[in-house]
Design a protein around this motif. Structure first.
Motif, short mmCIF file in Angstrom:
data_model
loop_
_atom_site.label_atom_id
_atom_site.label_comp_id
_atom_site.label_asym_id
_atom_site.label_seq_id
_atom_site.Cartn_x
_atom_site.Cartn_y
_atom_site.Cartn_z
N ILE A 60 0.83 -1.21 0.00
CA ILE A 60 0.00 0.00 0.00
C ILE A 60 0.87 1.25 0.00
O ILE A 60 0.62 2.19 -0.77
CB ILE A 60 -0.97 -0.02 1.20
N ILE A 61 1.88 1.28 0.84
CA ILE A 61 2.77 2.45 0.89
C ILE A 61 3.48 2.65 -0.44
O ILE A 61 3.58 3.77 -0.95
CB ILE A 61 3.77 2.31 2.06
N TYR A 62 3.96 1.56 -1.02
CA TYR A 62 4.65 1.66 -2.31
C TYR A 62 3.69 2.15 -3.39
O TYR A 62 4.05 2.99 -4.21
CB TYR A 62 5.27 0.31 -2.71
N PHE A 63 2.47 1.64 -3.38
CA PHE A 63 1.47 2.09 -4.35
C PHE A 63 1.23 3.59 -4.23
O PHE A 63 1.25 4.31 -5.23
CB PHE A 63 0.16 1.32 -4.18
N PHE A 64 1.01 4.07 -3.01
CA PHE A 64 0.77 5.50 -2.82
C PHE A 64 1.95 6.34 -3.29
O PHE A 64 1.78 7.40 -3.87
CB PHE A 64 0.45 5.83 -1.36
N GLY A 65 3.14 5.86 -3.04
CA GLY A 65 4.33 6.61 -3.41
C GLY A 65 4.62 6.65 -4.90
O GLY A 65 5.35 7.53 -5.37
N HIS A 66 4.05 5.71 -5.66
CA HIS A 66 4.39 5.60 -7.08
C HIS A 66 3.18 5.60 -8.00
O HIS A 66 3.33 5.34 -9.20
CB HIS A 66 5.21 4.32 -7.30
N ARG A 67 2.02 5.93 -7.48
CA ARG A 67 0.79 5.81 -8.26
C ARG A 67 0.77 6.66 -9.53
O ARG A 67 0.02 6.37 -10.45
CB ARG A 67 -0.42 6.10 -7.39
N TYR A 68 1.59 7.70 -9.60
CA TYR A 68 1.63 8.54 -10.79
C TYR A 68 2.82 8.22 -11.70
O TYR A 68 3.08 8.95 -12.65
CB TYR A 68 1.64 10.02 -10.40
N ASP A 69 3.51 7.10 -11.44
CA ASP A 69 4.65 6.72 -12.27
C ASP A 69 4.18 6.25 -13.64
O ASP A 69 3.05 5.79 -13.81
CB ASP A 69 5.45 5.59 -11.61
N GLY A 70 5.07 6.33 -14.60
CA GLY A 70 4.78 5.83 -15.93
C GLY A 70 4.03 6.85 -16.76
O GLY A 70 4.08 8.06 -16.53
N LEU A 71 3.33 6.35 -17.72
CA LEU A 71 2.59 7.17 -18.68
C LEU A 71 1.20 7.49 -18.14
O LEU A 71 0.53 6.62 -17.57
CB LEU A 71 2.49 6.41 -20.01
N GLN A 72 0.78 8.73 -18.33
CA GLN A 72 -0.60 9.11 -18.01
C GLN A 72 -1.44 8.71 -19.22
O GLN A 72 -1.36 9.34 -20.26
CB GLN A 72 -0.69 10.62 -17.76
N ILE A 73 -2.23 7.65 -19.10
CA ILE A 73 -3.01 7.13 -20.22
C ILE A 73 -4.24 8.00 -20.47
O ILE A 73 -4.60 8.28 -21.61
CB ILE A 73 -3.45 5.68 -19.96
#
Length: 161
Positions: A60-73
């Motif tokens: 959960i912590i990792y998800f919150f920290g990286h949820r905007y990583d990668g391409l904005q589809i």
């Protein structure tokens, strides 16, 4: 190169974390009948929780920290009604994910853990409420965030269930 430029290291880390969680959680659940014979149901639950819960918190912590990583589809956060729709889906997912599958007193090993066959409530709608709730949660959060990281995370969660 453009096709994979959206692929960041965090995409692989979240999948790796999900695999570790799936092995620990599902593997631990598969060991339940044998483990309970040797250490008892309460101690098994405590040990199972001591393994599963920290791994879930890390995810959960990792998800919150990286949820905007990668391409904005896509970006629909400003579209009227989307916020309310995502909140509604999140509330519905909660109804599937938690009440039918967790007895918090059993998790804390206060009450003796038992195998339950539910015939009322959310089980009347689906025989696998956690899977349905997880899919609804993933649809809501992937819709809201619209990133490849969230999509990869959601695919991993759904495949585990």
């Amino acid at each position: 190169m453009l096709l994979i430029s959206w692929l960041t290291p965090s995409h692989f880390v979240i999948l790796g974390l999900q695999i570790v969680f799936a092995i620990a959680h599902s593997g631990g659940a598969a060991l339940r009948p044998r483990a309970e014979k040797y250490i008892g149901p309460r101690l098994y639950r405590i040990l199972f929780a001591l393994v599963s819960l920290p791994l879930a918190v890390i995810l959960i912590i990792y998800f919150f920290g990286h949820r905007y990583d990668g391409l904005q589809i896509w970006q629909v956060q400003g579209v009227p009604g989307v916020r309310e729709f995502v909140w509604l889906l999140s509330a519905i997912s909660f109804l599937f994910l938690y009440p039918a599958t967790f007895n918090l007193l059993e998790i804390a090993a206060i009450q003796k853990p038992q195998v339950h066959l539910y015939e009322t409530g959310i089980i009347r709608i689906t025989r696998h409420p956690q899977m349905v709730g997880q899919i609804i949660w993933c649809v809501a959060h992937t819709l809201w965030l619209g990133t490849t990281f969230t999509l990869v995370t959601s695919i991993g969660l759904v495949l585990h269930h």
